[in-house]
Scaffold this active site. Structure first.
Site: not given
Ligand code: AP5
Length: 218
Positions: A13, A85, A124, A157, A168
């Site tokens: 994402k 979420r 990552r 991270r 997660r």
């Molecule tokens: P990346 O693009 O970083 O993936 P992502 O989907 O953004 O993953 P996140 O881990 O950031 O999502 P998340 O939803 O768990 O975390 P968030 O930060 O929102 O890609 C991942 C890796 O794969 C990278 O190394 C990339 O290079 C690689 N990659 C990408 N595409 C690829 C492909 N096609 N092929 C191969 N490799 C690829 O949230 C973190 C925390 O914050 C949560 O756990 C929670 O505690 C809190 N939080 C955030 N939002 C909320 C909410 N709305 N409500 C409650 N708590 C929240």
């Protein structure tokens, strides 16, 4: 365009939101990035959510809704990455947008299997300065462990260790996946196979968005 990027942790994402933001000049709002920035700066919010993020649990709906509300009400275009979420967050967003006479144009669902996710996320690395995302297997920096853009030393991270990633993913299946069913009733949802190469995912995504934006103009 007002977009939601949806999908499990590590689906891509953030990677695709950064590319979309540059290509279409749409601001990228990542609730995860906002929370991590608060933790890094040790703000009141950061101190409150630090342990929750490390455990891979969800921050409360109240806190998250307040973070997002003003942004979505004030901005004419945005990509929401990591929000909503929970069903409660989705309902809150609907109400906030309705009051502002706005609506989401498209929801992009990026789909990837659990094993692929674990493999990706544990490899990552991110730039602590500009937030650019790398991967030790698929998207290496030009120079070992240094950001291509500003030379900062890349970090892992705190929530990217395997056990936390699996936690997660469980949280995603239980609390977040139902949100897509909630939206299926009245929103356009485009599903992309996120296990393809990054550039192929981007190509498919941009084709969808060009179609969605020409629909808007009709
Ligand atoms: P990346 O693009 O970083 O993936 P992502 O989907 O953004 O993953 P996140 O881990 O950031 O999502 P998340 O939803 O768990 O975390 P968030 O930060 O929102 O890609 C991942 C890796 O794969 C990278 O190394 C990339 O290079 C690689 N990659 C990408 N595409 C690829 C492909 N096609 N092929 C191969 N490799 C690829 O949230 C973190 C925390 O914050 C949560 O756990 C929670 O505690 C809190 N939080 C955030 N939002 C909320 C909410 N709305 N409500 C409650 N708590 C929240």
């Amino acid at each position: 365009m007002k977009l939601i990027f949806f999908g499990p942790p590590g689906a891509g994402k953030g990677t695709q939101a950064q590319k979309t933001s540059e290509e279409f000049n749409i601001p990228h709002i990542s609730t995860g990035d906002i929370l991590r920035e608060a933790v890094k700066n040790e703000t009141e919010l950061g101190l409150k959510v630090k342990d929750i993020l490390e455990r891979g649990e969800l921050v409360s709906d109240d806190i998250i809704n307040k973070l997002v509300e003003n942004k979505v009400v004030d901005m004419d275009s945005f990509i929401l990455d990591g929000y909503p979420r929970t069903i409660e967050q989705a309902k809150f967003l609907d109400q906030a947008l309705e009051k502002a006479n706005k609506e989401i144009d498209a929801i992009i669902m990026i789909d990837v299997s659990e094993e692929e996710i674990v493999n990706r996320i544990t490899n990552r690395r991110v730039c602590p300065e500009c937030g650019k995302v790398y991967n030790l297997l698929t998207l290496k920096p030009k120079e070992d462990m240094k950001c291509d853009l500003d030379g900062a030393k890349l970090i892992q991270r705190d929530d990217d260790k395997e056990d936390t990633v699996r936690d997660r993913y469980r949280v995603y299946k239980k609390n977040t996946e139902p949100v897509i069913e909630y939206y299926r009733k009245n929103k356009k949802i485009f599903t992309i196979n996120g296990s393809k190469d990054i550039k192929d995912v981007t190509k498919e995504l941009f084709n969808i968005l060009r179609g969605a934006s020409s629909d808007d103009n009709n």
